[in-house]
Design a protein around this motif. Structure first.
Motif, PDB file in Angstrom:
ATOM      1  N   LEU A 215       0.818  -1.215   0.000  1.00 15.54           N
ATOM      2  CA  LEU A 215       0.000   0.000   0.000  1.00 15.54           C
ATOM      3  C   LEU A 215       0.849   1.262   0.000  1.00 15.54           C
ATOM      4  N   ALA A 216       2.048   1.181   0.578  1.00 13.47           N
ATOM      5  CA  ALA A 216       2.911   2.362   0.650  1.00 13.47           C
ATOM      6  C   ALA A 216       3.649   2.631  -0.654  1.00 13.47           C
ATOM      7  N   HIS A 217       3.638   1.689  -1.579  1.00 15.05           N
ATOM      8  CA  HIS A 217       4.369   1.906  -2.831  1.00 15.05           C
ATOM      9  C   HIS A 217       3.629   2.923  -3.699  1.00 15.05           C
ATOM     10  N   PRO A 218       4.331   3.885  -4.290  1.00 15.90           N
ATOM     11  CA  PRO A 218       3.652   4.946  -5.058  1.00 15.90           C
ATOM     12  C   PRO A 218       2.987   4.449  -6.337  1.00 15.90           C
ATOM     13  N   THR A 219       3.436   3.336  -6.890  1.00 16.28           N
ATOM     14  CA  THR A 219       2.851   2.842  -8.137  1.00 16.28           C
ATOM     15  C   THR A 219       1.538   2.106  -7.915  1.00 16.28           C
ATOM     16  N   GLN A 220       1.342   1.545  -6.731  1.00 15.31           N
ATOM     17  CA  GLN A 220       0.132   0.771  -6.441  1.00 15.31           C
ATOM     18  C   GLN A 220      -1.103   1.665  -6.479  1.00 15.31           C
ATOM     19  N   ASP A 222      -5.715   1.518  -6.364  1.00 17.46           N
ATOM     20  CA  ASP A 222      -6.901   0.756  -5.980  1.00 17.46           C
ATOM     21  C   ASP A 222      -7.700   0.383  -7.220  1.00 17.46           C
ATOM     22  N   LYS A 223      -7.823  -0.921  -7.463  1.00 12.85           N
ATOM     23  CA  LYS A 223      -8.557  -1.408  -8.634  1.00 12.85           C
ATOM     24  C   LYS A 223      -9.907  -1.994  -8.253  1.00 12.85           C
ATOM     25  N   ARG A 224     -10.310  -1.823  -7.005  1.00 10.64           N
ATOM     26  CA  ARG A 224     -11.568  -2.400  -6.552  1.00 10.64           C
ATOM     27  C   ARG A 224     -12.762  -1.666  -7.148  1.00 10.64           C
ATOM     28  N   THR A 225     -13.812  -2.434  -7.379  1.00 13.14           N
ATOM     29  CA  THR A 225     -15.068  -1.840  -7.819  1.00 13.14           C
ATOM     30  C   THR A 225     -15.810  -1.265  -6.609  1.00 13.14           C
ATOM     31  N   VAL A 236      -5.214  -4.531  -1.084  1.00 11.35           N
ATOM     32  CA  VAL A 236      -4.158  -5.465  -1.465  1.00 11.35           C
ATOM     33  C   VAL A 236      -4.403  -6.759  -0.702  1.00 11.35           C
ATOM     34  N   ALA A 237      -4.709  -7.820  -1.417  1.00 13.72           N
ATOM     35  CA  ALA A 237      -4.957  -9.115  -0.782  1.00 13.72           C
ATOM     36  C   ALA A 237      -3.645  -9.889  -0.675  1.00 13.72           C
ATOM     37  N   VAL A 254      -1.021  -7.073  -6.129  1.00 18.99           N
ATOM     38  CA  VAL A 254      -0.844  -5.619  -6.145  1.00 18.99           C
ATOM     39  C   VAL A 254      -1.093  -5.109  -7.567  1.00 18.99           C
ATOM     40  N   TRP A 255      -1.920  -4.086  -7.695  1.00 21.08           N
ATOM     41  CA  TRP A 255      -2.262  -3.534  -9.002  1.00 21.08           C
ATOM     42  C   TRP A 255      -1.347  -2.372  -9.352  1.00 21.08           C
ATOM     43  N   ALA A 256      -0.980  -2.308 -10.643  1.00 18.47           N
ATOM     44  CA  ALA A 256      -0.174  -1.209 -11.173  1.00 18.47           C
ATOM     45  C   ALA A 256      -0.826  -0.724 -12.463  1.00 18.47           C
TER      46      ALA A 256
END
Length: 309
Positions: A215-220, A222-225, A236-237, A254-256
Motif C-alpha cells: 500500500l505504501a508503494h507509489p505505483t500501487q 486501488d482497482k476495486r469496484t 491489497v490481498a 498488487v495492481w499497477a
C-alpha cells in the motif's frame, strides 16, 4: 577548349552506345524513377492525412497506417524496378528469355519465395485480426520474449525489449507463437509479489507487513469496484498459496497502471519486504536438501558361509 568540349558529347555517346543505351533511354529511366517517387509521396500524404483524421481512435489505426505505409513503399519499389527493366531493351529481352525458357529457374524462385509470401499473408492477418498492435506490450512464445511492438511490415515484426534491443521476428513465426498481450484491452496489471517464509513464522504478521509495504508503494493503486469496496474487500490481498518443503509461500496481489511499472514495483517490493522481515524477525524459508554419498573406495566386509573358526 572547343575541341575538348566537342569531344565530351562524343565520349558520352560512345559510352552509352557501348552499354546499349542512349540519351532518350536515360530520360525514360529517370522519368520512371521520378514517377515512382512521386506516387510514393502522394500515397504517403494520403495515408498520413487519413491517419491524422482517425488518430484519436488509438493504436489500431496507427498499426494499419504503418503496415500500409511499408506495403505501399515495397510495391512502388518493385513496380519501379520492373518498369526500368522493361524500359531497357537488352534487359527486357533477357528477362523474357529467362522467364519464358527457364521453367526450372522459375520453379526454384517460386519455392524460394514461398517463405516470403507466407510472411506477407501472416502480416495481413496480424493487421486484420489485431492480436497485437504497434505500441502494445507483449510476451512472445515459450522463451518469454517481453517488449513493446515497434513496427509491423510485410515481412517481419520488430519488438523493442526493455534492454533497448530490437528483436526482428518473421510474421509467419510470430503468427504461430503464443502471444500474451498486456495492452490489448487495458494496461492495468495485477502483479504477484511472492515471498517464501518459514513454516513456524508468524503468518498474520508477515501478511500484514506485505500489505503495508504494498500500500505504501507509489505505483500501487486501488482497482476495486464500488461493490468490492462496500463489501470490505482489501485493497491489497495477501494469501497463502502453497506449502511445501518446509516453507509457506505468501502472495500479494498488487495492481499497477501498466505492465512495465508492475515489474519495477515487484522488484522494489521484494527488497522492501525482505528488509521489513529482517527488522521484524520474520524468518525466510531456505530449502533444505539431504545428500547421501557412499564412499566408492570402501571395501565391503566379505560374507562367510557357516561359522567362523
Amino acid at each position: 577548349m572547343p575541341a575538348t568540349s566537342a569531344a565530351e558529347p562524343g565520349a558520352l555517346s560512345s559510352f552509352l552506345h557501348t552499354i546499349g543505351m542512349d540519351l532518350l533511354l536515360l530520360v525514360k529511366i529517370a522519368g520512371v524513377v521520378a514517377a515512382a517517387w512521386l506516387v510514393e509521396r502522394i500515397m504517403y500524404l494520403i495515408l498520413r492525412r487519413g491517419y491524422a483524421r482517425r488518430k484519436a481512435k488509438g493504436r489500431d489505426e496507427f498499426t494499419q497506417y504503418r503496415f500500409l505505409r511499408n506495403a505501399v513503399r515495397t510495391v512502388v519499389v518493385v513496380a519501379a524496378f520492373f518498369a526500368v527493366v522493361y524500359t531497357i531493351p537488352s534487359l527486357r529481352s533477357f528477362a523474357f528469355t529467362l522467364f519464358a525458357g527457364a521453367g526450372l529457374l522459375v520453379a526454384i524462385l517460386g519455392f524460394a519465395a514461398q517463405k516470403a509470401f507466407s510472411d506477407i499473408i501472416s502480416g495481413i492477418f496480424i493487421v486484420s485480426f489485431k492480436p497485437f498492435r504497434v505500441g502494445d506490450v507483449i510476451q512472445v512464445g515459450q522463451q518469454g520474449l517481453f517488449g513493446t511492438v515497434e513496427d509491423i511490415n510485410l515481412r517481419h515484426t520488430t519488438i523493442l525489449t526493455f534492454e533497448n534491443r530490437r528483436v526482428v521476428i518473421p510474421n509467419s513465426i510470430i503468427g504461430e507463437e503464443r502471444i500474451v498481450n498486456s495492452s490489448i484491452r487495458e494496461e492495468a496489471t495485477c502483479q504477484f509479489v511472492e515471498i517464501p517464509v518459514a513454516v513456524d513464522a508468524d503468518l498474520k504478521k508477515a501478511r500484514r507487513i506485505m500489505e503495508q509495504e504494498s500500500l505504501a508503494h507509489p505505483t500501487q493503486y486501488d482497482k476495486r469496484t464500488p461493490e468490492e469496496v462496500q463489501a470490505g474487500d482489501p485493497e491489497v490481498a495477501v494469501r497463502v498459496v502453497d506449502i511445501k518443503e518446509g516453507s509457506v509461500l505468501l502472495r500479494a496481489y498488487v495492481w499497477a497502471p501498466d505492465p512495465v511499472s508492475a515489474r519495477v514495483m515487484r522488484y522494489e517490493l521484494n527488497e522492501r519486504i525482505l528488509e521489513r522481515f529482517a527488522q521484524e524477525g520474520i524468518p525466510i524459508s531456505v530449502p533444505i536438501r539431504h545428500f547421501v554419498q557412499k564412499n566408492p573406495f570402501a571395501v565391503s566386509e566379505p560374507e562367510y558361509a557357516g561359522t567362523r573358526p
